[in-house]
Design a protein around this motif. Structure first.
Motif, PDB file in Angstrom:
ATOM      1  N   VAL A  40       0.689  -1.400  -0.420  1.00 34.19           N
ATOM      2  CA  VAL A  40       0.259  -0.139   0.367  1.00 34.19           C
ATOM      3  C   VAL A  40       0.724   1.207   0.445  1.00 34.19           C
ATOM      4  O   VAL A  40       0.795   2.424  -0.511  1.00 34.19           O
ATOM      5  CB  VAL A  40      -0.935   0.472   1.313  1.00 34.19           C
ATOM      6  CG1 VAL A  40      -1.637   1.085   1.601  1.00 34.19           C
ATOM      7  CG2 VAL A  40      -1.990  -1.313   1.003  1.00 34.19           C
ATOM      8  N   GLN A  43       2.630   1.943  -3.362  1.00 34.54           N
ATOM      9  CA  GLN A  43       2.030   1.754  -4.510  1.00 34.54           C
ATOM     10  C   GLN A  43       0.781   3.919  -4.675  1.00 34.54           C
ATOM     11  O   GLN A  43       0.303   4.325  -5.054  1.00 34.54           O
ATOM     12  CB  GLN A  43      -0.231   1.799  -4.279  1.00 34.54           C
ATOM     13  CG  GLN A  43       0.312   0.292  -4.872  1.00 34.54           C
ATOM     14  CD  GLN A  43       0.445  -0.783  -6.144  1.00 34.54           C
ATOM     15  OE1 GLN A  43      -0.149   0.766  -6.523  1.00 34.54           O
ATOM     16  NE2 GLN A  43       0.957  -0.871  -6.574  1.00 34.54           N
ATOM     17  N   ARG A  44       1.140   4.956  -2.939  1.00 32.60           N
ATOM     18  CA  ARG A  44       0.838   5.592  -2.788  1.00 32.60           C
ATOM     19  C   ARG A  44       2.374   6.428  -2.193  1.00 32.60           C
ATOM     20  O   ARG A  44       2.408   7.116  -1.614  1.00 32.60           O
ATOM     21  CB  ARG A  44       0.364   5.704  -1.639  1.00 32.60           C
ATOM     22  CG  ARG A  44      -1.156   4.839  -1.621  1.00 32.60           C
ATOM     23  CD  ARG A  44      -1.563   6.203  -2.371  1.00 32.60           C
ATOM     24  NE  ARG A  44      -3.769   5.431  -2.396  1.00 32.60           N
ATOM     25  CZ  ARG A  44      -3.936   5.029  -3.354  1.00 32.60           C
ATOM     26  NH1 ARG A  44      -3.326   4.205  -4.479  1.00 32.60           N
ATOM     27  NH2 ARG A  44      -4.815   4.610  -3.829  1.00 32.60           N
ATOM     28  N   VAL A  82      -6.151   6.198   2.431  1.00 30.06           N
ATOM     29  CA  VAL A  82      -5.159   5.929   1.547  1.00 30.06           C
ATOM     30  C   VAL A  82      -6.049   5.614  -0.309  1.00 30.06           C
ATOM     31  O   VAL A  82      -5.806   5.764  -1.315  1.00 30.06           O
ATOM     32  CB  VAL A  82      -5.043   4.600   1.588  1.00 30.06           C
ATOM     33  CG1 VAL A  82      -4.694   3.661   0.580  1.00 30.06           C
ATOM     34  CG2 VAL A  82      -3.975   4.601   2.851  1.00 30.06           C
ATOM     35  N   VAL A 779      -5.952  -0.210  -1.911  1.00 27.49           N
ATOM     36  CA  VAL A 779      -5.342   1.067  -3.456  1.00 27.49           C
ATOM     37  C   VAL A 779      -5.754   2.046  -4.253  1.00 27.49           C
ATOM     38  O   VAL A 779      -5.271   2.102  -5.119  1.00 27.49           O
ATOM     39  CB  VAL A 779      -3.592   0.865  -3.582  1.00 27.49           C
ATOM     40  CG1 VAL A 779      -3.069   0.460  -2.553  1.00 27.49           C
ATOM     41  CG2 VAL A 779      -3.913  -1.016  -4.325  1.00 27.49           C
TER      42      VAL A 779
END
Length: 911
Positions: A40, A43-44, A82, A779
């Protein structure tokens, strides 16, 4: 021919039965295998941050429903952020020092503890704390809480303790810390000083006595009332209010002095019926007069004080500066009364208490009262039940006791006002949190920060053996902090004084080298309150200040408060931008949870019976800003709600089995009913997003539960069922409906995933029609509100059509009850209206009315009334494939039991 095989029936492996108890642990295993937290974060990676800083729960025992609620709320917030595109690292932590662990460990060790060194006890405490962290860690994970569980923080680690000393060094350097002998809240059961944040208030039965003190220069008596007879040996004064009237009253052969306002109630309490007021005067005229102590050979000086209330008692308040905060402030500091505190750490009277020496204060209450009775000073004795301060750990009543302690001054450098100014910089949710913490800051006394424990962060203070000076020096703190960085705080107990002191250090007062280390430890609120420095400023993925602190409303006087004070001292800014608070958990009847009442709900038991998602759903259903309720019945209600949501997911997945993103139909090509449904979805997305943004999760729950169980299941999905099942697989009519179902399902999975973490993950695995799919729903991107997908004309039209539909459904139900029809498809509906507006609307959507009303035929006619609905038996025969009636059913040679529509579809499939 068996026509069932020719229908597009739902098909999915997503099971109807949740079996969460088995399914959730397998999802946890998958998350662990894929290292979901790191995935996660990656992905960010370059996204804006939102940091929710975890307030450390205490590492002692299994989690309970309160800690479970807190962690789930944090998880909902982080998951939502998120999904909104933020990088939201979540680092869980634990508070590990202090009495509860020390008490549990020493109790377990029994007699053995007497022969153990402080270091050995501390090591046993650390071992216990680390074991508890591992237990709680697994339990929090079982709830579906995602975080950096491998790299959590704990207040017992050397790197954390080092940062505590950095904050403490600043406090000392700026002159906030001082040592004084003054009354502090003291637990004689735990034998330690307590902070205000460590106090709980419970009902307590206390003695209630009225006592007369003879005035020194006359035969008059001043009458006091107290619920703590044991504090009378510490009495050195009596306070009266300067602005209230007092009276002298003749009772028999005596003259008593008490407040005029309380005369009636006090006399009634003392069972005195006959008395005569002989003089009235201002309380200020009593100032400086002396009264004789009824038990000791000394006098009590009368002082004036604004805090004397006129609600209970006599308006003449017994003052013992060694046993009360206001007594000390007004009696000793303002008026110079002596401080006598003849009680030791165990709650036993010292030699200073004369004949009461060696007695425990609880036993002494009775003896003191008897002595007052014997010498004629006792006017009345009874008992009273009132709210009284108790220790939050052992739950026993506490006392005020004057001892030598270290304090943080909230007046130094105008600290109190600086903190209050900084409160304005913070967003408080709910808004009343701002007033609450402000009031607490306005009223808070100086902070007693020393504790008499072995298991804690040592205060690196020394005492000079020559001049008895207590030494707390920045140089010593700084020197010891470097040692802690390498060896931890056990070094204080293991190393010699010469090693703990900077080279060449001498007593700053007398120059002596005979310095002995002391063994007080820091209040644990200093430990946890320093987490902004120990965690937020040291970990590169986090930010200072944090975007949010989220805890129970009791933390306005606890962690929020201590963190704010320390951060203002260290950085001149709050450690948080937003503070979100939740209430406490009660049972179904609003009673406090208690093992003795048998009303405790164990979160782990709920997980093992129903699954964590049911617990998470319960929390989302609650207005957690206030106290919320839970019970077995309430949990069972959520089980039923969960089933409805799961069945919605299953139906949507089943009807998208043959659909992919390649089959999406553009908005302008959608059928009117589908345009309406797409518009409604946008409105739902907008309302849900606004509710998440304001952290009103119960609104999210209400919107989405109603959407799934009413608007979808009972309306839209029911309306389009014929089209989905009967029309040609790739027809525009069917793909139009599937396009909307695709957007609904994807939006629901994302919007519900912060709440139903496991179920949405499971459903996402079965969501095959998405072209670009992530390893986890966590995500995915939040569904965007698309105004272009709201055709306002269609929305207005369907608002009116749905009103007509309600009339039709009511008429169908009445006819069904009479037995004229069975299923609504057996019906023909005739609508008559004198309203041109209604007729025009129905004619505009004429080809969609059968689908909208789920009937075989619809006719619209003029009439005298605004809206009349007649239900007739449908014309023609029933089609074996779609079950609708048609006058031409049975006329097709190739498919003789079907209607023209189905016959045409079957021919195209055959071709």
């Amino acid at each position: 021919m068996e026509y069932r095989q020719t229908l597009n029936l739902p098909n999915t492996n997503f099971p109807m039965r949740a079996n969460l108890v088995e399914k959730e642990p397998s999802i946890l295993e998958r998350w662990e295998k894929m290292n979901v937290y790191e995935y996660v974060q990656r992905q960010r990676e370059n996204s804006p941050t939102f940091v929710l800083h975890d307030g450390p729960p205490y590492a002692n025992g299994d989690i309970h429903i309160g800690t479970a609620m807190n962690k789930i709320l944090k998880d909902v917030v982080v998951r939502y952020k998120v999904l909104r595109g933020f990088r939201s690292p979540y680092v869980p932590g634990w508070d590990t020092h202090g009495l509860p662990i020390e008490h549990k460990v020493t109790t377990k060790l029994g007699e053995k503890v007497r022969s153990m060194t402080p270091t050995e006890i501390r090591k046993a405490c650390e071992k216990f704390a680390r074991e508890q962290i591992e237990i709680q860690k697994k339990q929090f994970q079982r709830l579906g809480v995602i975080g950096d569980w491998k790299n959590y923080y704990a207040t017992l680690t050397p790197e954390y303790e080092y940062k505590i000393y950095e904050v403490f060094e600043k406090l000392v350097a700026e002159g906030y810390v001082y040592r004084a002998r003054k009354p502090v809240l003291w637990c004689h059961n735990c034998r330690t000083a307590l902070a205000q944040a460590e106090i709980e208030y419970h009902d307590h039965s206390s003695p209630s006595i009225y006592v007369k003190f003879k005035m020194k220069d006359s035969d008059e008596y001043i009458v006091i009332w107290t619920t703590t007879p044991w504090t009378l040996p510490g009495n050195t004064g009596i306070a009266v209010h300067p602005d209230h009237r007092y009276v002298k009253v003749r009772v028999g052969n005596e003259v008593w002095i008490l407040a005029e306002k309380l005369l009636g109630s006090a006399m009634s309490e003392m069972n005195v019926e006959n008395y005569e007021v002989i003089q009235s005067f201002d309380g200020s005229s009593l100032e400086g007069k002396l009264a004789v102590h009824p038990l000791f050979d000394r006098v009590s000086r009368i002082i004036v004080a604004d805090f004397v209330d006129m609600e209970t008692g006599t308006g003449c308040v017994h003052i013992a500066p060694g046993h009360g905060e206001e007594d000390y402030q007004y009696g000793h500091l303002v008026h110079g009364l002596d401080v006598i505190s003849p009680v030791d750490e165990n709650g036993v009277f010292t030699q200073e208490a004369g004949k009461y020496a060696g007695m425990h204060i609880e036993k002494a209450n009775k003896i003191i009262t008897e002595d007052l009775k014997k010498n004629g000073s006792l006017l009345k004795e009874t008992r009273i039940t009132h709210s009284y301060p108790h220790c939050w750990r052992c739950k026993k009543p506490v006392i005020f006791r004057a001892t030598e302690q270290w304090f943080v001054s909230v007046e130094k450098n105008n600290l109190r006002n600086e903190v209050i100014k900084n409160i304005d910089k913070v967003r408080w949710i709910p808004a009343w949190g701002k007033n609450r913490i402000t009031a607490m800051m306005e009223e808070r006394p100086d902070w007693c920060i020393s504790r008499q424990r072995v298991w804690g962060t040592p205060i690196p203070a020394f005492k000079c053996e020559d001049c008895q000076e207590a030494i707390l020096d920045v140089k010593i703190i700084h020197h010891f902090a470097q040692i802690v960085k390498e060896k931890g705080t056990n070094a204080w107990f293991e190393m010699e004084e010469r090693e703990l002191l900077p080279e060449g250090y001498v007593c700053p007062r007398c120059g002596s080298t005979k310095l002995k280390k002391t063994f007080d430890t820091l209040d644990v609120w200093i430990d946890s309150g320093s987490s902004f420095e120990a965690v937020l400023t040291t970990r590169p993925e986090l930010t200072f200040p944090a975007d949010m602190y989220l805890e129970g409303s009791d933390q306005h006087r606890g962690w929020f408060n201590s963190s704010l004070v320390l951060s203002v001292v260290k950085h001149d800014t709050p450690p948080y931008k937003t503070v979100l608070t939740h209430g406490f958990i009660k049972d179904e009847e609003g009673k406090k949870m208690s093992k003795s009442l048998g009303n405790v709900v164990d979160p782990l038991e709920v997980c093992s019976k129903y699954g964590a998602d049911v617990l998470r759903l319960w929390l989302a259903s609650s207005d957690y800003f206030n106290d919320i309720r839970i019970s077995q019945n309430i949990i069972m209600q959520q089980v039923e709600v969960y089933k409805k949501i799961r069945n919605t997911f299953r139906y949507l997945l089943g009807n998208l089995d043959d659909f992919s993103q390649m089959d999406l139909v553009s908005f302008d090509q959608l059928l009117p009913i589908d345009k309406w449904a797409m518009g409604r979805l946008q409105e739902i997305i907008k309302n849900v997003t606004e509710s998440y943004e304001s952290y009103e999760f119960s609104k999210v729950y209400n919107i989405l539960v109603k959407y799934c169980s009413v608007e979808l299941s009972a309306v839209y999905l029911d309306i389009i069922k014929d089209r989905l099942y009967v029309e040609s697989k790739n027809s525009l009519a069917r793909r139009s409906a599937q396009t909307v179902l695709y957007h609904i399902l994807k939006s629901l999975l994302v919007m519900l995933s912060p709440i139903l973490a496991f179920t949405c993950e499971e459903a996402y695995e079965h969501f095959k029609c998405q072209r670009e799919k992530f390893l986890t729903v966590q995500v995915e991107r939040w569904p965007e509100y698309q105004e272009k997908w709201i055709d306002q004309e269609v929305m207005n039209d369907f608002e009116e059509l749905m009103k007509v539909r309600d009339h039709v459904l009511k008429a169908l139900e009445e006819v069904r009850q009479s037995g004229v029809i069975g299923h609504s498809l057996d019906a023909k509906v005739v609508i008559r209206s004198n309203s041109e507006k209604i007729r025009t609307l129905l004619e505009k959507y004429a080809q969609h009315l059968e689908e909208l009303f789920i009937v075989s035929q619809v006719e619209v006619h003029d009439a005298d009334g605004e809206l009349e609905v007649e239900v007739q038996k449908a014309l023609g025969e029933k089609c074996d494939r779609c079950w609708k009636y048609h006058p031409l059913t049975g006329h097709d040679q190739e498919f003789p039991t079907t209607c023209p529509r189905c016959a045409s579809i079957l021919r195209s499939q055959k071709g």
